[in-house]
Design an enzyme around this catalytic site. Structure first.
Site, short mmCIF file in Angstrom:
data_model
loop_
_atom_site.label_atom_id
_atom_site.label_comp_id
_atom_site.label_asym_id
_atom_site.label_seq_id
_atom_site.Cartn_x
_atom_site.Cartn_y
_atom_site.Cartn_z
N VAL A 136 -7.83 22.17 15.57
CA VAL A 136 -6.78 23.18 15.59
C VAL A 136 -5.79 22.79 16.68
CG1 VAL A 136 -8.12 25.08 14.63
CG2 VAL A 136 -8.12 24.69 17.09
N SER A 137 -4.56 23.27 16.55
CA SER A 137 -3.52 22.88 17.50
C SER A 137 -3.44 23.76 18.73
CB SER A 137 -2.16 22.88 16.81
OG SER A 137 -2.16 21.96 15.76
N THR A 138 -3.74 25.03 18.58
CA THR A 138 -3.59 25.95 19.72
C THR A 138 -4.87 26.71 19.97
OG1 THR A 138 -2.75 27.71 18.31
CG2 THR A 138 -1.11 26.25 19.29
N GLN A 181 -6.09 29.63 17.62
CA GLN A 181 -6.62 29.32 16.30
C GLN A 181 -8.13 29.10 16.41
OE1 GLN A 181 -4.19 25.91 15.36
NE2 GLN A 181 -2.87 27.14 14.05
#
Length: 192
Positions: free
Chosen positions: A8-10, A13
């Site tokens: 996940v990017s952040t 999430q």
């Protein structure tokens, strides 16, 4: 062995859905990461790649979880292939352990190569058009011809050091060093 990779990017999430899908696909070991897919320095990705052995299959929930860049994705596929490992994407139904999956990756690779070739052709055409109009590519020089001549004169006569000349004209000392090296190499005086 099936090795799962979830990303996940952040921080807000959650990888739970990806992990559940990877577990139901039979992944024995799952590497989870919180980093952008555009970055190459992802520690969990590299840890997984270090542990990949011949016969293993790397499984992801979706292609973009492995990489956002097609070029990087193809590089990763080459690394897996060199290690004798396969690749499987659950959402896109790509499985390089099958003939159809390998063909699909080759088609993706062909499109990527086509895109790179088209960019290269457009770049060459743009440079040729600019040259025909008398424009030269590259960065604009930091110093004018007059300033370059003054730097060479000031440093050559000992009036200023290269560092002092760089500060005087607001450029990096390496700019002055390159200018002086070029001057010594060519032996030509800079003319105004």
């Amino acid at each position: 062995m099936l090795l799962g990779y979830a990303r996940v990017s952040t921080d807000d999430q959650d990888t739970a859905a990806q992990v559940a899908a990877l577990e139901s696909a039979g992944a024995g070991r799952i590497f989870t990461e919180r980093a952008s897919g555009g970055r190459w320095d992802r520690p969990e990705l590299h840890r997984m790649l270090d542990q990949v052995r011949a016969g293993d299959v790397v499984v992801v929930w979706k292609l973009d979880r492995l990489s956002r860049s097609l070029r990087d994705l193809l590089q990763l596929m080459d690394q897996l292939d060199a290690a004798g490992a396969g690749f499987k994407s659950l959402t896109e139904a790509i499985d390089t352990t099958t003939a159809a999956g390998r063909m699909m990756m080759q088609v993706i690779g062909a499109f990527a190569q086509f895109e790179r070739d088209m960019v290269r052709e457009r770049t060459r055409a743009g440079l040729a058009a600019a040259a025909a109009q008398g424009r030269k590519g590259g960065r604009r020089p930091k110093l004018t011809r007059e300033q370059r001549a003054m730097v060479v004169r000031l440093v050559g006569t000992g009036e200023k050091t290269a560092a002092e000349a760089a500060r005087l004209f607001g450029v990096n000392p390496s700019t002055v060093s390159r200018l002086l090296a070029t001057e010594r190499h060519t032996g030509d005086e800079l003319r105004l």
